[in-house]
Design an enzyme around this catalytic site. Structure first.
Site, PDB file in Angstrom:
ATOM      1  CG  ASP A 133      -5.100   2.291   0.662  1.00 51.80           C
ATOM      2  OD1 ASP A 133      -6.159   1.205   0.409  1.00 51.80           O
ATOM      3  OD2 ASP A 133      -4.358   1.693   0.899  1.00 51.80           O
ATOM      4  CG  HIS A 153      -3.452  -1.171  -2.109  1.00 55.48           C
ATOM      5  ND1 HIS A 153      -4.920  -2.652  -1.572  1.00 55.48           N
ATOM      6  CD2 HIS A 153      -4.253  -0.915  -0.695  1.00 55.48           C
ATOM      7  CE1 HIS A 153      -5.999  -1.853  -1.209  1.00 55.48           C
ATOM      8  NE2 HIS A 153      -6.142  -1.210  -0.602  1.00 55.48           N
ATOM      9  CB  SER A 186      -0.534  -0.004   1.019  1.00 54.26           C
ATOM     10  OG  SER A 186      -1.135   1.414   1.553  1.00 54.26           O
ATOM     11  CG  MET A 190     -11.944  -2.941   5.501  1.00 50.66           C
ATOM     12  SD  MET A 190     -10.900  -2.231   3.940  1.00 50.66           S
ATOM     13  CE  MET A 190      -9.223  -1.442   5.684  1.00 50.66           C
ATOM     14  CG  MET A 193     -11.495   2.788   1.591  1.00 51.46           C
ATOM     15  SD  MET A 193      -9.941   2.665   2.822  1.00 51.46           S
ATOM     16  CE  MET A 193      -8.697   2.819   1.179  1.00 51.46           C
ATOM     17  CG  MET A 229      -8.525   6.837   2.374  1.00 53.49           C
ATOM     18  SD  MET A 229      -7.597   7.029   4.126  1.00 53.49           S
ATOM     19  CE  MET A 229      -6.707   5.993   3.857  1.00 53.49           C
ATOM     20  CG  ASP A 232      -6.444  -3.072   2.667  1.00 55.51           C
ATOM     21  OD1 ASP A 232      -4.892  -2.762   3.721  1.00 55.51           O
ATOM     22  OD2 ASP A 232      -7.092  -1.926   2.295  1.00 55.51           O
TER      23      ASP A 232
HETATM   24  C1  DX5 Z   1      -6.879   0.867   5.206  1.00 54.43           C
HETATM   25  C2  DX5 Z   1      -6.193   1.338   3.826  1.00 54.43           C
HETATM   26  C3  DX5 Z   1      -4.969  -0.164   3.767  1.00 54.43           C
HETATM   27  C4  DX5 Z   1      -3.332   1.089   4.713  1.00 54.43           C
HETATM   28  C5  DX5 Z   1      -2.505  -0.619   5.327  1.00 54.43           C
HETATM   29  O1  DX5 Z   1      -7.318   2.055   5.119  1.00 54.43           O
HETATM   30  O2  DX5 Z   1      -7.190   0.633   3.627  1.00 54.43           O
HETATM   31  O3  DX5 Z   1      -4.905  -0.302   2.565  1.00 54.43           O
HETATM   32  O4  DX5 Z   1      -3.249   1.127   3.884  1.00 54.43           O
HETATM   33  O5  DX5 Z   1      -1.594  -0.421   5.748  1.00 54.43           O
HETATM   34  P1  DX5 Z   1      -1.489  -0.867   7.053  1.00 54.43           P
HETATM   35  O6  DX5 Z   1      -0.410  -2.413   5.761  1.00 54.43           O
HETATM   36  O7  DX5 Z   1       0.330   0.221   7.316  1.00 54.43           O
HETATM   37  O8  DX5 Z   1      -2.561  -1.892   7.674  1.00 54.43           O
HETATM   38 ZN    ZN Z   2      -6.543  -0.353   1.647  1.00 56.39          ZN
END
Ligand code: DX5
Ligand code: ZN
Length: 215
Positions: free
Chosen positions: A34, A32, A7, A136, A67, A36, A174
């Protein structure tokens, strides 16, 4: 052997090129990414503009985890930016079937993410249409949180549903994945491991990816 999807949320945003180069040379399978919006989750990250830069920095699969509320408004923009897999949250989709159809019609693989409190049984009637289920294992919004152990049961339950249907849906985990807990996550039936802090905060990210890949 699981797919490894680092990520980039945990990368160094002042030097993303170096982190992309590192991932390109590593055994990582997917990027990956993310997204938000500050509404669905209590944090804001980045949008299509940055996905476009990542797309140009790699030939690996760009796995975009939305997200956000109203993902249907932005699906086309993420396709144009270069997403290969577009994942929406079931909790943000009143018409999930329509969202999945839209993503596929745009030519992307469809992913559906579930928050920790959401039962995998809700996927029963759409599972065959989904390429990736993202479970998640932390509450979404931030990297570096601790893995929620109940996720292991959800993985087993979902795996049974997929096998019973004869589907090819991948299970992606994740949040809070570490070298210590990854073996039990894989044993439970996971196909893809997302790892943010475990990769980017380690002394040797390339070696950490190789170690995850070797499990
Ligand atoms: C959280 C994200 C993840 C996050 C994972 O909301 O969707 O992808 O970056 O990070 P780690 O592996 O550090 O928990
Ligand atoms: Zn993620």
């Amino acid at each position: 052997m699981a797919f490894i999807a680092p990520s980039l949320l945990s990368a160094n945003f002042l030097d993303l090129q170096s982190d992309c180069n590192m991932l390109n040379k590593s055994e990582a399978d997917w990027f990956h990414l993310d997204v938000m919006d500050g509404r669905f989750v209590p944090n804001i990250s980045f949008g299509p503009m940055l996905i476009d830069f990542f797309r140009k920095a790699t030939t690996k699969t760009c796995d975009v985890h939305l997200m956000i509320e109203e993902p249907e408004k932005y699906a086309e923009a993420f396709k144009k930016a270069g997403a290969d897999i577009l994942t929406v949250h079931i909790e943000a989709c009143t018409h999930l079937h329509r969202n999945i159809q839209q993503i596929k019609q745009l030519g992307m693989q469809a992913g559906v993410a579930l928050n920790p409190h959401t039962s995998v049984s809700l996927l029963k009637d759409v599972l065959k249409d989904i390429d990736v289920v993202c479970l998640m294992s932390v509450n979404p919004g931030f990297g570096g949180q601790s893995f929620i152990p109940q996720t292991l049961q959800k993985i087993q339950e979902l795996k049974k549903m997929i096998v019973a249907l004869g589907a090819t849906t991948k299970i992606e985990i994740d949040g809070g994945v570490t070298l210590e807990n990854a073996p039990s996550i894989i044993a439970a039936g996971a196909d893809v491991l997302v790892a943010g802090n475990t990769v980017f905060k380690s002394a040797n990210p390339t070696a950490t990816i190789a170690a995850l890949k070797a499990l």
